[in-house]
Structure formats: C-alpha cells, structure tokens
Motif scaffolding. Structure first.
Motif, short mmCIF file in Angstrom:
data_model
loop_
_atom_site.label_atom_id
_atom_site.label_comp_id
_atom_site.label_asym_id
_atom_site.label_seq_id
_atom_site.Cartn_x
_atom_site.Cartn_y
_atom_site.Cartn_z
N ALA A 187 0.84 -1.20 0.00
CA ALA A 187 0.00 0.00 0.00
C ALA A 187 0.87 1.25 0.00
CB ALA A 187 -0.92 -0.01 1.22
N ALA A 188 1.94 1.21 0.76
CA ALA A 188 2.87 2.34 0.79
C ALA A 188 3.55 2.52 -0.56
CB ALA A 188 3.90 2.14 1.89
N ARG A 189 3.97 1.41 -1.15
CA ARG A 189 4.64 1.50 -2.46
C ARG A 189 3.70 2.06 -3.53
NH1 ARG A 189 4.84 -2.60 -6.99
NH2 ARG A 189 4.91 -4.22 -5.38
N PHE A 190 2.46 1.58 -3.57
CA PHE A 190 1.52 2.07 -4.58
C PHE A 190 1.14 3.53 -4.34
CE2 PHE A 190 0.11 -2.55 -5.20
CZ PHE A 190 0.86 -2.68 -6.36
N SER A 231 12.67 -1.84 -1.30
CA SER A 231 13.50 -1.39 -2.43
C SER A 231 12.63 -0.85 -3.56
CB SER A 231 14.37 -2.54 -2.94
OG SER A 231 15.26 -2.99 -1.94
N LYS A 232 11.55 -1.54 -3.86
CA LYS A 232 10.64 -1.06 -4.92
C LYS A 232 10.08 0.31 -4.57
CE LYS A 232 9.19 -5.70 -6.41
NZ LYS A 232 8.05 -6.66 -6.42
N LEU A 233 9.75 0.51 -3.30
CA LEU A 233 9.23 1.81 -2.87
C LEU A 233 10.29 2.89 -3.04
CD1 LEU A 233 7.46 3.88 -1.44
CD2 LEU A 233 8.05 2.79 0.74
N ILE A 234 11.49 2.63 -2.58
CA ILE A 234 12.56 3.62 -2.65
C ILE A 234 12.92 3.95 -4.10
CG2 ILE A 234 15.01 4.01 -2.11
CD1 ILE A 234 14.54 2.45 0.49
N PRO A 241 5.87 10.04 -0.12
CA PRO A 241 4.54 9.72 0.42
C PRO A 241 4.44 8.31 0.97
CG PRO A 241 4.35 10.84 -1.70
CD PRO A 241 5.79 10.50 -1.52
N GLY A 242 5.04 7.34 0.28
CA GLY A 242 4.99 5.96 0.76
C GLY A 242 5.78 5.77 2.04
N LEU A 243 6.94 6.40 2.13
CA LEU A 243 7.74 6.29 3.35
C LEU A 243 7.04 6.98 4.52
CD1 LEU A 243 11.25 6.98 1.77
CD2 LEU A 243 10.46 4.81 2.75
N ASN A 244 6.41 8.13 4.25
CA ASN A 244 5.63 8.79 5.30
C ASN A 244 4.52 7.87 5.83
OD1 ASN A 244 7.09 11.17 5.21
ND2 ASN A 244 5.65 12.22 3.87
#
Length: 494
Positions: A187-190, A231-234, A241-244
C-alpha cells in the motif's frame, strides 16, 4: 483502449489458444491497471483456470517455431509459468533488449494465505475469476479482461478507485492483510508508484486504520520479501509519500526503525532542524540529480541519501545555549546502516557501498569551510585522499553531498554549490595528470623487498604505506625518487 490494442496480437492469440483447449484466460492485475493508466510496459500478467502443467504445455505450443521465444517454469510451485515472444514488428536479428519481447506470466487462479506462525504463503488453486480477484491486494489490481472476447471484469469498483486515486481492498482490509501482511507495505509502495500530477493516490481510511492496527503482523514476513518491497518503494519516482505512510502507521518501526527515529523532538529551549524531513528532502534531491548526471534510479545512492543521518539520534548532545551537536554521527551512522541492511538481507556489496557513503558524507565540509574562509581549500594531497577514500563510490558521493544541502539560505546554498563545483573541477584536473581512481605507490611490494633486502612480512606493509602516503602528498614521484625516499625512511627505522 490504445494500450490494449497494442497488445492485441499477443493477447488475443493466447486467449484463442486457451479457449480452444477448454480453459478461460484473463489479462489481469497490474497489466490492466497500467493499461488504463497509459503505463503498460512489456510485462503481461494473465490468470486462468488451467493448472500449471496445462499452462506450460499451452505456452510451449504458443512459442513453438517463434524466433526468440522461450518458456520457463521457475514459478511453477506457486502456479506461475513464464514465457516470452518477440514484440510487434521485430527486426530480423532480435536483440537481448527487454523491450524487444513481450514477457508473459500465466498464473492459475489462486489464493495465498498465511498461518499465524508462517513466514511463507501457502498456495491453493481456485476455480473462478471472481474468487481470484477477491483475493487480490487492492481493487485497482482486481480488474481483468477476458480473452479473446475482451470483456472487462471489475466486480470491486477498481476503475472508479483508479480514477479517484483510492487504494481499497476487495474484501475487508483486515482479511486482506491477514492473508498476506506484505500487502501493507505494498500500500505504501503504490501510494508513491501510482501517483501522478493528475491523480494522487492514498489508502482509504479503513485501510490506514488496519495497517496501523496490524503493523505487528509484518514481523512474520521474511526479511527478503520486506527488503524487496522496501526497495521497490525507494526506487519509485517519488518515495516520500509511501515512506511517510510507513512511518505514520507504525510499519517503519517494525522494518526500518531508524527512519521514524529521525523524528527528533523539538522543544522551545533546544530548536534544531527536523532530521526526518531533512533526510526526505535529501532523498528527493538525490533523485533529481540522477537524470542530469546520466544515471537511472540507483538503490544504493537512494539508501545512502535516506539513511545518511541515522547516527544523529545516538550522538545528539546539547551544548551551551541552544546549540545541538551530533559529533561522529557519520561513523556511528555507517555502523548502524551495516547492521540494519544486514538484517534486511541486502547484498554484502550494497551494504558496503551504502555504509561507505554514509561514513564519507561529511568529508566535503572541510573543503567548503576553507572556501568560505577565502582560502584555497584543500591541498592536492587532500583531494587525492578524498578520491581514494571514495573509491568506486565517488560519483555517488558527489550526488549525496550535493543533495545534502537543504538550507533555505539561498546565498549559503549557492556558495556550497560553487565550492563543490570547484572540488569536482580540481578532481578532474588531477585526474588528467594522474590515475586518481587507482592511486598506488611508485614501487610495488617486490621492488620494496629487493631494494631493502627484506623478506615478505610486516616491514613490507609499513614501507608500502609510507610510499603511498608520499604518493598522496606529492603526486607521482617516479621510481627513482620513490627509491630515494624509501632509503631515507629505512635509515630511520630501528
């Protein structure tokens, strides 16, 4: 429709093949989502009621006689068979470029369910597209197109959620995250990956609530799967926004606790920069520098930018007045990076490279301070040491150091840029005269032993270090001058 028509020659033919064999076939999940967003690449995901053995046989039939075609069964245990076929209008000599092929994955209708104490999913096969879609992570990934009829299947309103930028689960979020807790990180990554200038994605309130309540459950997921999702998120265009979201829901405290740890409290007596927000800005500025400097998304560079200050909470001290110090946070941070990335099962090379960048990220400031004092800055020997210490991470260090300037004082920011421009210029000038990236003494170990008449041992190492110091200090010496200096040094040794 334009995106779907682009893949029609492959998708329709594959659909006809499965239908003739008595099976259903659907384009599904991310492929449908990306097609609707105009982002469809060359990876195509399908689902079917056919079992893996039947899928493998049909795909072999599909690629038979096709130049460059191939089938693989690496994911067969999870119900997935892969294949590739040339893209439309291929050249006679097909290259190894990924864009020259359609990469196809066909997965049997399935469900992945975790037991309370399990770190790996148990796979069971389903018998309907409705059952398959309801088990998918989010409604925007729970759409399908039946082939070859091209019938759009959207039982959970994914199209509307896609248009509105909402991440919802087909069933209850509690059930979805219980089936696979990694979906919380997805959810964070998307949130980052799917957002654009037109639509900003965010989880629905009930999804955020479930992520917060169930954050502990992420601990049953293997470190490798957590690492891959992080890793995909970064590596998205805008990871902030995903890291937040990971921090706000408490997930980051479980998988990367050093990140929320950067949110140092700020009281009225001891004001200082918000290290968390600073780190996010450095990450964003690092990403902005990748393209102009000729690089694609770089995981090591981004990890270093995100984590470069994680040593600050452990080294924070309050000095006289309102001053806050973080002495040696670079060294402490490098050790913390090693420990955390090891726990997340990053490769030894990625760990070493990221830790080195964190340890070196303050080196430039000695140079910039000299420039601000209207002095020449570093000597040539100091520049050589900077390059040697950075080694093969010099370009990444350039990016990190430039990105680390987040001051709102435009005059100070401009001076820092000028100072680093000057340092890079001097590195380039010295590189034209010397082999900076492979600095070695002018004499090798064999020559040292011959000259001093000594066997292999600690003395040779000491002599080698002495000559290396001379080389760093004075530049190339030549063998004759190096031999002269070595004899003088040897005469002083007990």
């Amino acid at each position: 429709m334009a995106q779907l028509l682009r893949i029609a020659p492959v998708a329709d033919r594959l659909g006809e093949l499965f239908t003739a064999a008595g099976f259903e076939l659907y384009l599904v999940g991310g492929s449908v989502r990306d097609a609707l967003m105009g982002r469809l690449g060359h990876d195509l995901d399908f689902t079917t009621d056919a079992r893996p053995d039947d899928v493998e046989a049909l795909l072999k039939q599909f690629v038979k006689g096709v130049r460059g075609g191939a089938v693989w069964d690496i994911g067969k245990a999870f119900g997935t068979i892969g294949a590739r076929v040339p893209a439309e209008n291929p050249t006679p000599d097909i290259s190894d470029d990924d864009d020259a092929y359609w990469v196809i994955e066909v997965t049997t209708f399935r469900a992945e369910v975790y037991r309370e104490d399990s770190r790996k999913p148990e796979v069971s096969y389903g018998d309907s597209i409705a059952g398959d879609l309801v088990r998918r992570d989010f409604t925007v990934n729970a759409m399908a197109i039946k082939l070859p009829e091209r019938e759009f299947v959207d039982p959970h309103g994914g199209l509307g959620d896609l248009a509105n930028g909402v991440l919802r689960t087909p069933g209850t979020p509690e059930q979805s995250f219980s089936d696979d807790p990694l979906r919380m990180m997805r959810a964070a990554r998307f949130t980052s990956q799917l957002s654009s200038e037109k639509v900003r994605f965010a989880p629905a309130p009930e999804v955020i609530a479930a992520m917060t309540d169930m954050a502990d459950r992420i601990e049953i997921i293997s470190a490798e799967r957590v690492r891959d999702e992080l890793s995909k998120l970064i590596l998205t265009d805008s990871p902030r926004p995903g890291l937040n979201l990971l921090v706000e829901t408490g997930l980051a405290a479980k998988v990367l606790p050093e990140l929320p740890g950067l949110r140092l409290e700020v009281d009225e007596h001891h004001r200082h920069k918000d290290v968390y927000e600073h780190s996010m800005t450095v990450l964003e500025q690092s990403i902005m520098l990748e393209g102009p400097r000729g690089h694609g998304p770089d995981l090591v560079s981004r990890l270093a930018a995100l984590l470069h200050d994680i040593g600050k909470p452990r080294t924070r001290k309050f000095a006289d007045g309102n001053r806050v110090t973080f002495h040696h946070h670079d060294v402490v941070g490098a050790k913390m990076v090693k420990k955390r990335l090891q726990a997340l099962r990053f490769s030894s090379e990625q760990i070493k490279q990221t830790a080195k960048l964190v340890e070196l990220h303050l080196r430039f400031h000695g140079y910039s301070d000299g420039m601000f004092d209207d002095t020449r800055g570093w000597t040539d020997s100091a520049v050589r040491r900077y390059v040697r210490d950075a080694g093969d991470q010099l370009e990444r260090l350039h990016i990190l150091t430039r990105a680390d300037c987040t001051t709102r004082n435009q005059r100070k920011a401009a001076r820092l840029r000028r100072a680093y421009d000057d340092l890079e210029r001097r590195i380039a000038e010295l590189a034209e005269q010397e082999e900076l990236d492979s600095i070695r003494p002018d004499l090798n170990g064999d020559q040292i032993m011959t000259l001093l008449g000594v066997p292999p041992g600690p003395v040779v190492g000491k002599a080698y270090k002495f000559l290396l110091d001379q080389r760093m200090e004075h530049g190339p010496l030549g063998e004759e001058r190096a031999a002269e200096l070595l004899r003088e040094w040897w005469a002083t040794q007990d």
